[in-house]
Design an enzyme around this catalytic site. Structure first.
Site, short mmCIF file in Angstrom:
data_model
loop_
_atom_site.label_atom_id
_atom_site.label_comp_id
_atom_site.label_asym_id
_atom_site.label_seq_id
_atom_site.Cartn_x
_atom_site.Cartn_y
_atom_site.Cartn_z
N GLY A 62 0.81 -1.20 0.00
CA GLY A 62 0.00 0.00 0.00
C GLY A 62 0.85 1.26 0.00
O GLY A 62 2.04 1.22 0.34
N CYS A 63 0.24 2.38 -0.37
CA CYS A 63 1.00 3.62 -0.50
C CYS A 63 1.44 4.17 0.86
O CYS A 63 2.62 4.46 1.08
CB CYS A 63 0.20 4.66 -1.28
SG CYS A 63 -1.47 4.95 -0.66
N PHE A 64 0.51 4.31 1.82
CA PHE A 64 0.89 4.72 3.18
C PHE A 64 1.91 3.73 3.75
O PHE A 64 2.90 4.12 4.38
CB PHE A 64 -0.33 4.76 4.09
CG PHE A 64 -1.03 6.10 4.16
CD1 PHE A 64 -0.33 7.28 4.33
CD2 PHE A 64 -2.42 6.16 4.07
CE1 PHE A 64 -0.98 8.51 4.41
CE2 PHE A 64 -3.08 7.38 4.15
CZ PHE A 64 -2.36 8.55 4.32
#
Length: 321
Positions: free
Chosen positions: A131-133
């Site tokens: 995921g990006c976070f």
């Protein structure tokens, strides 16, 4: 040449993936699947590709014609896709959803954070893109976790509106988002699970709290994560630890000066700034949520899976202003 197919080609991550692959020296896009856009030009949806891409969307998926497929569908749809389709043995799969990031001991998919799993990624067949976070925050913590120096973790991180996907909602509408900042999913964001799993792989027995407060920003792309914890290292020792840990990883740079989102937008880079404040070690991590946080990292993983230099096709230009 690596022959690539894209499933779910109309969203933000797919658009970014197309832009990168069009200029990749060792990859060709063979087809881009989208049931709702079948027959339409790709540039009708991704308007910045007018004059760049002559492909049309298709509702057919000929797996025999490609070496790798990228799954760019919504969360939950990739698992269903894998259940419903019999894939040829030669085909590699890179999933950009949340479906296969967890339960790694009982999962065919390798977790695709190259800064941790590069040896496992090389030659694997199925890959779960982080995921990006999770990418931004984990890159701020990996050296500490690998040295068993984690304590209770505190994170505030802000993301641009593209992190919410292309489908419109009340909190992505321009008149609400512009000039506004808000907290969402405080202490319960879905990326917490994959981050905790990585921390425990590197530091078995880690059981301290991982406090994560995400924020929506009034900009389109990028993530800034502010991460801090108690740490016995002096600042110079921490800098040395981080520089040694990332010395062989081409997309992570330790900056002596404060960092900001514009330094990384449109690139596959992560910039880290480290500072000691009393007993607290503070790390600021910035990435582009659509490149290093999604499609750029997916291509980085593709490169590793096919034995290429992991930075091939990813020498992207930051926007700066």
């Amino acid at each position: 040449m690596i022959k690539a197919g894209i499933v779910g080609g109309a969203g933000y991550t797919a658009g970014e993936l197309i832009r990168i692959l069009l200029r990749h020296p060792s990859a060709d896009i063979v087809w881009i699947h989208s049931s709702s856009n079948a027959g339409n030009d790709v540039s009708d949806v991704h308007a910045d590709l007018v004059g760049e891409c002559e492909l049309t969307f298709t509702d057919q998926m000929n797996f025999e014609t490609v070496d790798v497929i990228f799954l760019c569908m919504g969360h939950g749809k990739s698992a269903l896709f894998m259940e419903e389709h019999r894939l040829p043995n030669h085909l590699k799969v890179i999933d950009l959803s949340n479906d296969f990031r967890l339960n790694r001991d009982n999962n065919e998919f390798i977790y695709g954070l190259p800064e941790v799993n590069r040896p496992k990624i090389r030659g694997c067949r199925y890959l779960a893109n982080p995921g990006c976070f999770a990418t931004s925050i984990q890159l701020a913590l990996l050296p500490l976790a690998a040295s068993h120096l984690l304590d209770e973790i505190h994170v505030h991180a802000i993301t641009g509106s593209t992190g919410a996907g292309q489908a419109p909602s009340a909190t992505t509408h321009f008149s609400w988002r512009n000039g506004n900042v808000s907290v969402y999913k405080a202490f319960g964001h879905q990326h917490l699970s994959e981050m905790n799993e990585t921390m425990r792989e590197l530091m078995p027995g880690f059981d301290k709290a991982f406090n994560f407060v995400p924020l929506r920003g009034n900009f389109t792309r990028g993530i800034l994560a502010s991460v801090y914890l108690d740490c016995k290292l002096e600042e110079a020792e921490a800098m040395d630890l981080y520089q040694r840990f990332y010395s062989t990883h081409p997309f992570v740079t330790i900056s002596k000066k404060p960092v900001d989102v514009k330094q990384v937008v449109n690139t596959n880079k992560c910039l880290l700034h480290i500072k000691k404040h009393g007993s607290k070690l503070h790390m600021v991590s910035v990435i582009d949520n659509l490149t290093k946080g999604a499609s750029g990292q997916a291509v980085q993983n593709m490169n590793l899976m096919f034995g290429l230099d992991e930075s091939e096709g990813l020498q992207l230009k930051p926007v700066a202003f």
